[in-house]
Design a protein around this motif. Structure first.
Motif, short mmCIF file in Angstrom:
data_model
loop_
_atom_site.label_atom_id
_atom_site.label_comp_id
_atom_site.label_asym_id
_atom_site.label_seq_id
_atom_site.Cartn_x
_atom_site.Cartn_y
_atom_site.Cartn_z
N ALA A 8 22.08 27.04 -49.27
CA ALA A 8 22.85 26.11 -48.45
C ALA A 8 23.71 26.86 -47.44
CB ALA A 8 23.72 25.24 -49.35
N ALA A 9 24.33 27.95 -47.87
CA ALA A 9 25.19 28.73 -46.97
C ALA A 9 24.36 29.33 -45.84
CB ALA A 9 25.91 29.82 -47.74
N ARG A 10 23.16 29.83 -46.14
CA ARG A 10 22.31 30.40 -45.08
C ARG A 10 21.88 29.32 -44.09
NH1 ARG A 10 20.63 35.47 -45.76
NH2 ARG A 10 20.90 36.45 -47.82
N LEU A 11 21.55 28.15 -44.60
CA LEU A 11 21.13 27.06 -43.73
C LEU A 11 22.28 26.61 -42.83
CD1 LEU A 11 18.82 25.19 -42.96
CD2 LEU A 11 19.46 23.71 -44.87
N LEU A 12 23.46 26.48 -43.41
CA LEU A 12 24.63 26.10 -42.63
C LEU A 12 24.97 27.16 -41.59
CD1 LEU A 12 26.88 24.56 -45.42
CD2 LEU A 12 26.20 23.39 -43.32
N ARG A 13 24.92 28.41 -41.98
CA ARG A 13 25.27 29.48 -41.04
C ARG A 13 24.29 29.54 -39.87
NH1 ARG A 13 25.41 35.73 -42.87
NH2 ARG A 13 23.17 35.32 -43.03
N THR A 14 23.01 29.41 -40.15
CA THR A 14 22.01 29.44 -39.08
C THR A 14 22.24 28.29 -38.10
OG1 THR A 14 20.40 30.45 -40.58
CG2 THR A 14 19.54 29.40 -38.60
N THR A 15 22.53 27.11 -38.63
CA THR A 15 22.76 25.95 -37.75
C THR A 15 24.05 26.13 -36.96
OG1 THR A 15 21.71 24.62 -39.48
CG2 THR A 15 22.81 23.44 -37.71
N LEU B 163 16.71 21.99 -38.03
CA LEU B 163 17.73 22.48 -38.95
C LEU B 163 18.59 21.34 -39.48
CD1 LEU B 163 18.81 25.72 -37.03
CD2 LEU B 163 17.72 25.65 -39.29
N ILE B 164 18.86 20.37 -38.60
CA ILE B 164 19.64 19.20 -39.04
C ILE B 164 18.85 18.42 -40.09
CG2 ILE B 164 20.57 16.99 -38.30
CD1 ILE B 164 21.22 18.34 -35.60
N TYR B 165 17.54 18.26 -39.86
CA TYR B 165 16.70 17.60 -40.87
C TYR B 165 16.76 18.37 -42.19
CZ TYR B 165 14.53 14.76 -37.15
OH TYR B 165 14.31 13.89 -36.13
N ALA B 166 16.69 19.70 -42.09
CA ALA B 166 16.71 20.52 -43.30
C ALA B 166 18.04 20.37 -44.04
CB ALA B 166 16.46 21.99 -42.95
N LEU B 167 19.15 20.33 -43.28
CA LEU B 167 20.47 20.13 -43.91
C LEU B 167 20.55 18.78 -44.61
CD1 LEU B 167 22.80 21.58 -41.12
CD2 LEU B 167 22.59 22.45 -43.45
N LEU C 121 12.37 23.80 -47.23
CA LEU C 121 12.62 24.37 -45.92
C LEU C 121 11.35 24.42 -45.08
CD1 LEU C 121 14.61 25.90 -44.00
CD2 LEU C 121 13.74 28.01 -45.02
N VAL C 122 10.27 24.93 -45.65
CA VAL C 122 9.03 25.08 -44.89
C VAL C 122 8.45 23.71 -44.53
CG1 VAL C 122 6.67 26.00 -44.93
CG2 VAL C 122 8.56 27.33 -45.91
N THR C 123 8.51 22.76 -45.46
CA THR C 123 8.02 21.42 -45.17
C THR C 123 8.80 20.79 -44.02
OG1 THR C 123 7.35 21.10 -47.47
CG2 THR C 123 7.62 19.13 -46.13
N THR C 124 10.10 20.95 -44.03
CA THR C 124 10.95 20.33 -43.02
C THR C 124 10.86 21.03 -41.67
OG1 THR C 124 12.50 19.74 -44.78
CG2 THR C 124 13.30 19.56 -42.53
N MET C 125 10.82 22.37 -41.69
CA MET C 125 10.88 23.13 -40.45
C MET C 125 9.52 23.31 -39.78
SD MET C 125 14.11 24.09 -39.89
CE MET C 125 14.01 25.55 -38.86
N LEU C 126 8.46 23.60 -40.53
CA LEU C 126 7.20 24.02 -39.93
C LEU C 126 6.13 22.95 -39.88
CD1 LEU C 126 6.78 27.63 -41.42
CD2 LEU C 126 7.98 26.90 -39.36
N CYS C 127 6.15 22.01 -40.83
CA CYS C 127 5.03 21.07 -40.92
C CYS C 127 5.00 20.00 -39.84
CB CYS C 127 5.01 20.43 -42.30
SG CYS C 127 4.55 21.59 -43.60
N PRO C 128 6.11 19.45 -39.38
CA PRO C 128 6.03 18.41 -38.34
C PRO C 128 5.48 18.98 -37.03
CG PRO C 128 8.15 18.36 -39.45
CD PRO C 128 7.48 19.63 -39.86
N PRO C 129 4.87 18.14 -36.20
CA PRO C 129 4.34 18.61 -34.91
C PRO C 129 5.46 19.05 -33.97
CG PRO C 129 4.24 16.21 -35.05
CD PRO C 129 4.63 16.70 -36.41
N THR C 130 5.16 20.04 -33.12
CA THR C 130 6.16 20.55 -32.19
C THR C 130 5.47 21.17 -30.99
OG1 THR C 130 8.02 22.05 -31.93
CG2 THR C 130 6.25 22.79 -33.34
#
Length: 888
Positions: free
Chosen positions: A535-542, A561-565, A738-747
């Motif tokens: 959680a701290a790494r995710l918050l810090r990155t955002t 990142l917001i979706y991941a949070l 994390l991977v599902t939220t960040m990488l799987c959706p189209p972009t």
């Protein structure tokens, strides 16, 4: 020697009280002369620095106590308070201590005789030395105590509360015979003062404490009915949250005892055992620190979960020795003090040399009449139970309260004792800026062995302005003092708890003696530590992206990142839903507050609270350094908001400056997070992005230090295995999410999103060392999912889980393979056979369909893996069933 320095201006203004340091003429007593001269030379500035060093040691060691006014089971999350220790000790001269020691030894022998009689032939009652009504109406007495262990020593460790009256004579104001508290705090006091003033403690030839604890260890071993060379000795402590939590953990660690709770114990065939992952292990000696009536739900309190069902049967069969015996609470009955003088004459033919404060049991008509004639001279307390309640003094009550109390006294006089008030002596106490003279009480400790009574040299001294508060329980507050028994002769400075023995010990690689309760706390300690770090790494990155030069609303990775949070439970879930998120506050306003949020169940602060709770529950299994890291991490995360750092002069980002000032002021007023969510939200709102980045960064460093210490300092036994197992399962879940939220959706802009995912996973440096600046999906997926050499990949987690499960006790399933291993092998196989190239292929809608399907299947099976592990290793208690009697 007459006092001359202004340092002592406030210490001799109480001519009616006995002063421990100076006599009535103002001359310094001989045994205080060296200390007084030293304090004069140091002066206030150095004393203040040394006092701060004492406070720092106490803080670093995590020494806390639960105040007497805190009700058990209270919903308040932070009830414990720091222990307070004065930099100035309490002194005894050797000759005076010797006289007091003899009186304490005599009193201990008397209490042993009285307890043996009340639980046996009851001659004191037949001879009318003690009124029979006192015993029959005592709610702490149970018939099961009678003749429970005839012809066996009852008292082993006892304590005596003492106060010196105005005439200079020490008087007993209370006895503690059930499970006296204070030994651990007393030992910590000595360790701290010896570090702060090592030269002075040697120059005064202060008697050491180690010999008492050495004798205690020897005595516990000798009590074992079998395996006397190396018996299994357990300290039975109440469930987590008890006021004994710190002290019992401290004593167990220092003395090398097993720390157990009632849920860890089981009785089989009349023998007491500890339930461990390796099976039942017999216990030969049980040092209990729980209430007598809670020791055995079968024969005593059927609602108790603190003891072991069938323990009394084990005591009768003498398969286990219990310290102190069940029923020893009777000897500390306050009303009994009124009759101890006569009892001593009955048993030993002489008066007590160390008398009690004048005490009357109001249940005796003559005593009640005498008390009513002089109400103002007495303090009233409960007759049967030692409580933390303040004694009642009639002169302190208003008219209505006085009438109410006298009504209770006349209706039920047997419930009260009246003790003549003493004028407690005074001792010098450093209060932070000066030395003041304050009232003092002393708790001494005695060990009853076949060789005689050994009295711990000194005791636990407490000082304060209110003698009625000091007369309450040990945790009623006040400042403690290390008690030094000084001498003109040198003392033995080399003592150890390691005993020479001719018996040999079989060398082994231990680890099976781990109760499932402890395994559960260790497992969740590992899970919550990993959850907090993720959680701290995710918050810090955002936060880094939101606070950068670019407009964060145009950065493609920020939305992911917001979706991941939101998915990780760090912010309001509605932020992950596009139509709803537009109606919510801007994310740059919400993110700093998320660092200190206590509303979301998986928030950073809630995770740290869980880490602290689980670490405290297994503190005896953790190194001192590990516990200090955890304390520091929680302290830094929850520290009061720095007023200056809460001010952001960029009004376009923070709004009205005056509003920020007001919020910052409100937040600084409390050093601990409030219990109510609304207050927490207000406190968190005072945090700026820079402060939030600093706190999350510090937390990551501390949690990495904890992980490193666990990896390098914990022996590979079940302790390490369960911490590691919890960490790996939690990390596997975090990677899937994390991977599902960040990488799987189209972009359309995948490079920044991939780099953000790598940064959150702490894999960005590794990726760049392999592929320079070329970012593609397949190598990113390989590094995060299928790379068996990366400690932060999904493959690595399942490989480690499989290795850990191989070392734990297993049960063969129908197909000859353990059910948990089958599940782990299946998960491991799925990831091992996955092809990163195929996982990176795009579906028609632009999604990474193959990767998403794999991760969703794994995420669906991870809860089942936890359930299987939980059912086999971590569930250690069943619902309580009332076996006998009715609620009393």
């Amino acid at each position: 020697m007459l006092q001359s320095s202004s340092l002592w201006n406030h210490s001799t203004n109480f001519t009616n009280d006995f002063d421990e340091r100076v006599d009535v003429a103002g001359a310094v007593r001989p045994h205080w002369s060296l200390i007084s001269s030293e304090l004069e030379q140091l002066g206030p500035s150095i004393l203040k620095l040394r006092s701060q060093s004492v406070d720092q040691f106490i803080h670093d060691n995590g020494v806390t106590f639960q105040p007497a006014e805190h009700a058990p089971g209270s919903a308040q999350p932070h009830a414990n308070r720091p222990w307070r220790l004065s930099v100035i000790p309490f002194l005894f001269q050797q000759a005076e201590w010797q006289r007091l020691r003899e009186g304490l030894a005599e009193r201990t022998m008397l209490l042993e005789a009285v307890l043996g009689d009340l639980l046996g032939p009851q001659r004191l009652i037949r001879e009318r030395i003690i009124p029979g009504e006192l015993l029959w109406s005592d709610p702490t007495y149970d018939r099961a105590y009678h003749e429970l262990s005839p012809n066996v020593q009852k008292l082993h460790v006892s304590a005596t509360d003492l106060a010196r009256d105005a005439d200079g004579q020490w008087k007993v104001i209370g006895d503690r015979t059930r499970a006296p508290s204070g030994l651990g705090y007393l030992l910590e006091n000595r360790i701290v003062t010896s570090r702060v003033t090592p030269t002075l403690i040697r120059r005064t030839n202060t008697q050491r404490l180690a010999s008492f604890f050495e004798s205690l260890n020897d005595h516990l071993r000798q009590l074992a009915p079998s395996k006397k060379d190396n018996p299994r000795i357990a300290l039975l402590t109440p469930p987590s949250g008890s006021y004994r939590e710190f002290e019992d953990t401290y004593l167990a660690r220092y003395l090398g005892l097993l720390l157990v709770q009632g849920s860890d114990l089981a009785v089989r065939d009349g023998e007491l055992h500890m339930k461990t992952l390796g099976g039942l292990k017999p216990i030969q000696v049980l040092w209990r620190h729980i209430s007598d009536r809670r020791c055995d739900p079968l024969e005593l309190d059927p609602a108790s979960i603190e003891g072991a069902t069938g323990l009394l049967r084990c005591i009768r069969r003498r398969t286990v020795s219990v310290v102190n015996t069940v029923g020893s609470v009777l000897a500390q009955t306050p009303a009994l003090m009124a009759y101890l003088g006569k009892a001593n004459e009955f048993f030993f033919g002489k008066p007590l040399s160390l008398a009690s404060a004048e005490t009357y049991w109001c249940g005796a008509a003559e005593d009640l009449a005498a008390v009513l004639q002089n109400l103002e001279e007495f303090a009233f307390r409960e007759a049967y139970i030692v409580t933390g309640k303040r004694p009642i003094v009639v002169s302190e009550l208003d008219r209505a309260a006085k009438e109410e109390f006298l009504g209770k006294l006349n209706r039920n006089p047997e419930r009260y004792i009246a003790q003549r008030r003493l004028r407690f002596s005074r001792t010098p106490l450093w209060t932070g800026d000066s030395i003041e003279s304050q009232k003092v009480v002393l708790r001494s400790f005695q060990l009853n062995t076949p060789k005689g009574i050994e009295v711990l040299p000194g005791g636990l001294a407490r000082a304060g302005q209110d003698e009625l508060e000091l007369a309450r329980s040990l945790t009623s507050g006040g400042t403690t003092l290390d008690c030094w028994v000084t001498s003109d002769k040198s003392v033995d400075q080399h003592k150890t708890l390691l005993k020479d023995t001719k018996s040999t010990i079989t060398i082994r690689r231990g680890g099976a003696d781990l109760p499932s309760r402890v395994a559960e706390h260790l497992f969740w300690l590992g899970r919550y530590a990993e959850r907090a770090e993720s959680a701290a790494r995710l918050l810090r990155t955002t936060l880094n992206r939101v606070s950068g030069e670019d407009n964060w609303e145009t950065l493609p990775e920020v939305r992911r990142l917001i979706y991941a949070l939101a998915s990780a439970g760090q912010i309001e879930p509605s932020y992950a839903v596009e139509p709803f998120s537009s109606n919510l506050p801007a994310i740059d306003q919400v993110l700093p507050a998320a660092v200190l949020d206590r509303v979301q169940s998986r928030s950073l602060c809630r995770s740290m609270d869980a880490i602290l709770h689980n670490a405290a529950s297994v503190r005896d299994r953790l190194s001192i350094d590990a516990y200090r890291i955890i304390q520091r991490a929680a302290r830094d995360l929850n520290r009061p908001i720095d007023f200056d750092d809460t001010i952001d002069f960029d009004e376009s980002r923070t709004g009205d400056r005056d509003a920020n000032l007001e919020v910052g002021n409100a937040a600084v007023k409390s050093s601990t997070p409030p219990a109510k969510p609304s207050a927490d939200a207000g406190t968190a709102q005072g945090l700026t992005i820079n402060e939030a980045l600093d706190r999350s960064g510090r937390l990551i460093v501390d949690l990495l230090a904890l992980a490193g210490l666990t990896s390098e300092s914990v022996v590979r036994t079940h302790v390490w295995q369960f911490i590691e197992l919890g960490r790996r399962i939690e990390r596997a879940e975090s990677i899937c999410d994390l991977v599902t939220t960040m990488l799987c959706p189209p972009t359309e802009n995948g490079k920044q999103i991939c780099e953000a995912a790598l940064e959150v996973s702490d894999c960005l440096m590794t990726y760049r060392s392999r592929y320079i600046n070329l970012v593609q999906l397949a190598p990113v997926i390989d590094l995060l999912v299928t790379d068996e050499t990366n400690p932060r990949s999904l493959q690595f987690q399942f490989d480690r889980i499989a290795s850990l499960m191989d070392k734990l006790p297993t049960v063969e399933g129908p197909a000859g393979l353990d059910a948990i291993l089958r599940l782990v092998s299946g998960l491991q196989f799925r990831v091992t056979t996955a092809d990163p190239i195929k996982l990176s292929e795009l579906a028609k809608d632009g999604r990474l369909e193959n990767l998403q399907r794999l991760l969703e299947e794994i995420a669906a099976e991870l809860p089942e893996l936890f359930n299987q592990i939980n059912a086999r290793y971590l569930i250690h208690t069943e619902s309580t069933q009332q076996l006998t009697g009715t609620e009393r």
